[in-house]
Design a protein around this motif. Structure first.
Motif, PDB file in Angstrom:
ATOM      1  N   UNK A 293       0.826  -1.213   0.000  1.00 59.25           N
ATOM      2  CA  UNK A 293       0.000   0.000   0.000  1.00 59.25           C
ATOM      3  C   UNK A 293       0.854   1.254   0.000  1.00 59.25           C
ATOM      4  N   UNK A 294       1.838   1.314   0.890  1.00 59.45           N
ATOM      5  CA  UNK A 294       2.661   2.525   0.978  1.00 59.45           C
ATOM      6  C   UNK A 294       3.605   2.657  -0.221  1.00 59.45           C
ATOM      7  N   UNK A 295       4.037   1.530  -0.782  1.00 58.04           N
ATOM      8  CA  UNK A 295       4.834   1.596  -2.021  1.00 58.04           C
ATOM      9  C   UNK A 295       4.006   2.216  -3.138  1.00 58.04           C
ATOM     10  N   UNK A 296       2.726   1.844  -3.211  1.00 60.56           N
ATOM     11  CA  UNK A 296       1.842   2.405  -4.237  1.00 60.56           C
ATOM     12  C   UNK A 296       1.724   3.916  -4.094  1.00 60.56           C
ATOM     13  N   UNK A 297       1.578   4.398  -2.852  1.00 66.57           N
ATOM     14  CA  UNK A 297       1.491   5.838  -2.616  1.00 66.57           C
ATOM     15  C   UNK A 297       2.795   6.538  -2.997  1.00 66.57           C
ATOM     16  N   UNK A 298       3.900   5.922  -2.650  1.00 70.85           N
ATOM     17  CA  UNK A 298       5.213   6.499  -2.941  1.00 70.85           C
ATOM     18  C   UNK A 298       5.434   6.577  -4.448  1.00 70.85           C
ATOM     19  N   UNK A 299       5.082   5.501  -5.149  1.00 69.16           N
ATOM     20  CA  UNK A 299       5.243   5.466  -6.609  1.00 69.16           C
ATOM     21  C   UNK A 299       4.378   6.527  -7.281  1.00 69.16           C
ATOM     22  N   UNK A 300       3.183   6.751  -6.740  1.00 71.95           N
ATOM     23  CA  UNK A 300       2.317   7.773  -7.339  1.00 71.95           C
ATOM     24  C   UNK A 300       2.924   9.159  -7.185  1.00 71.95           C
ATOM     25  N   UNK A 301       3.620   9.400  -6.087  1.00 73.02           N
ATOM     26  CA  UNK A 301       4.354  10.664  -5.953  1.00 73.02           C
ATOM     27  C   UNK A 301       5.402  10.806  -7.051  1.00 73.02           C
ATOM     28  N   UNK A 302       6.113   9.698  -7.320  1.00 76.27           N
ATOM     29  CA  UNK A 302       7.143   9.728  -8.361  1.00 76.27           C
ATOM     30  C   UNK A 302       6.534   9.993  -9.734  1.00 76.27           C
ATOM     31  N   UNK A 303       5.369   9.384 -10.002  1.00 71.70           N
ATOM     32  CA  UNK A 303       4.688   9.632 -11.275  1.00 71.70           C
ATOM     33  C   UNK A 303       4.335  11.108 -11.417  1.00 71.70           C
ATOM     34  N   UNK A 304       3.802  11.716 -10.357  1.00 66.21           N
ATOM     35  CA  UNK A 304       3.414  13.119 -10.450  1.00 66.21           C
ATOM     36  C   UNK A 304       4.629  14.025 -10.619  1.00 66.21           C
ATOM     37  N   UNK A 305       5.747  13.603 -10.075  1.00 67.40           N
ATOM     38  CA  UNK A 305       6.999  14.343 -10.300  1.00 67.40           C
ATOM     39  C   UNK A 305       7.404  14.254 -11.779  1.00 67.40           C
ATOM     40  N   UNK A 306       7.337  13.054 -12.351  1.00 67.26           N
ATOM     41  CA  UNK A 306       7.718  12.870 -13.755  1.00 67.26           C
ATOM     42  C   UNK A 306       6.761  13.586 -14.700  1.00 67.26           C
ATOM     43  N   UNK A 307       5.494  13.687 -14.305  1.00 65.11           N
ATOM     44  CA  UNK A 307       4.499  14.370 -15.146  1.00 65.11           C
ATOM     45  C   UNK A 307       4.491  15.882 -14.905  1.00 65.11           C
ATOM     46  N   UNK A 308       5.388  16.348 -14.038  1.00 63.33           N
ATOM     47  CA  UNK A 308       5.534  17.768 -13.706  1.00 63.33           C
ATOM     48  C   UNK A 308       4.294  18.349 -13.040  1.00 63.33           C
ATOM     49  N   UNK A 309       3.541  17.482 -12.356  1.00 64.35           N
ATOM     50  CA  UNK A 309       2.418  17.955 -11.557  1.00 64.35           C
ATOM     51  C   UNK A 309       2.874  18.386 -10.169  1.00 64.35           C
ATOM     52  N   UNK A 310       3.988  17.833  -9.716  1.00 60.05           N
ATOM     53  CA  UNK A 310       4.622  18.220  -8.462  1.00 60.05           C
ATOM     54  C   UNK A 310       6.117  18.378  -8.701  1.00 60.05           C
ATOM     55  N   UNK A 311       6.716  19.317  -8.017  1.00 55.95           N
ATOM     56  CA  UNK A 311       8.162  19.529  -8.150  1.00 55.95           C
ATOM     57  C   UNK A 311       8.918  18.591  -7.218  1.00 55.95           C
TER      58      UNK A 311
END
Length: 363
Positions: A293-311
């Motif tokens: 579960x927490x890996x999934x949340x962490x990976x989603x943060x990485x995706x948003x970083x790659x998509x430039x939705x979060x810095x």
């Protein structure tokens, strides 16, 4: 053997490593196939063929071109190569999924084979193919092949829109499975060799001019194709929600794999640890509900970083909070993300997993 008869009256057979859809009357067909592809109104059948000769064996062409090869396949299947369209794949025809959806008098059927483990990718991934390849070799693809039968008449433009909706449905199925690209950090949107054939029935009294997401036809296409793609992938390679409930599967597309974790663990312990024992403990931890579960949340943060939705500066504190939370649950010291780059985040998560393996199993 005969698999079924569709609402259009068309029969579906499986024989000679092929799925063959025999038309009972004239059909409108739009396909991405090399053999008689594009828009056609004079076809008598379409087929999907398994080109895989066996494990470890090369798929060699039996003609100077791939189109010529497919013509030979059609002939061997007892079909007229001038009036059929066909697709090739390395997926087994035994693993075909057939799904039908209906609304009032409208019926849509998707016949799908597929796999994405070998060459699943995300649109826009770096590619290498530009110049012609060796014509004597067929590369074994992990292709998702779709035959979509719509029991309604429509103009060619709507048939083209149905092909777009069909493709969107395939991509939605892959994203709901969190299937990763083999060529980037992204989620797969298909394989590099996917093919589709869309068929409409001009004899139907039902005439439709819309196949987008606002139409019932678009809805039925989406539902049938998504279900069939998911079932075909499950049958071919086991890809499923259960298989994806895994720390290693969720982080795999970012380059974090068993071997990476082992190398870092061995380096930390001066090589004084038995690899099979480490891997046994890692696999036991791999499906831990909390860590998945927490890996999934962490990976989603990485995706948003790659998509430039979060810095990088925005995901860093959030990532550190997740690291501290998970570390606390497993009773290990929390690593800290050293910088705002992707590699910094991956390194911190790798350290966390290694610490959990060490603490939980004392290996």
């Amino acid at each position: 053997m005969k698999l079924c008869t569709l609402s259009t009256g068309d029969d579906v057979y499986r024989y000679y490593k092929s799925i063959v859809l025999m038309f009972a009357a004239e059909r409108k067909v739009l396909s991405t196939a090399v053999l008689n592809g594009g828009y056609q109104e004079n076809l008598t059948a379409v087929f999907n063929h398994d080109v895989n000769p066996g494990a470890g064996m090369a798929c060699t062409l039996r003609a100077p071109t791939y189109e010529g090869h497919m013509r030979l396949i059609a002939q061997e299947a007892g079909l007229d190569p001038d009036t059929v369209s066909g697709m090739g794949t390395a997926a087994s025809m035994e693993n075909v999924s057939i799904k039908t959806e209906s609304y009032q008098t409208l019926t849509v059927t998707a016949l799908v084979t597929g796999g994405v483990e070998v060459n699943g990718g995300r649109v826009g991934d770096p590619a290498t193919h530009f110049q012609p390849v060796d014509k004597s070799v067929i590369y074994k693809p992990g292709t998702i092949n779709i035959m979509l039968v719509i029991d309604a008449d429509m103009p060619p433009g709507t048939l083209a829109r149905a092909l777009v909706t069909c493709t969107e449905a395939k991509t939605a199925a892959l994203q709901e499975l969190m299937a990763g690209s083999n060529y980037s950090n992204g989620l797969a949107t298909g394989s590099g060799t996917d093919q589709s054939i869309v068929i409409a029935n001009p004899a139907s009294p039902l005439y439709l001019e819309s196949a987008g997401k606002h139409s019932k036809l678009g809805e039925l296409i989406g539902r049938a194709v998504k279900q069939a793609v998911k079932e075909a992938l499950l049958r071919q390679t086991g890809l499923s929600p259960a298989q994806q409930h895994s720390v290693l599967q969720r982080i795999k597309r970012f380059g974090v794999k068993e071997e990476n974790l082992w190398q870092e663990y061995a380096a930390d312990n001066g090589g004084n640890v038995i690899k099979p024992r480490f891997l046994e403990h890692l696999y036991q931890l791999d499906t831990d509900p909390q860590l998945v579960t927490y890996t999934s949340l962490y990976v989603h943060l990485l995706d948003q970083f790659l998509w430039e939705l979060l810095s990088g500066e925005e995901i860093r504190p959030a990532g550190n909070e997740l690291l501290a939370l998970v570390a606390g649950k497993f009773g290990v010291p929390a690593p800290v993300i050293a910088g705002p780059e992707l590699e910094d985040c991956l390194q911190a998560w790798t350290r966390l997993v290694i610490r959990i393996v060490r603490e939980k199993y004392s290996c």
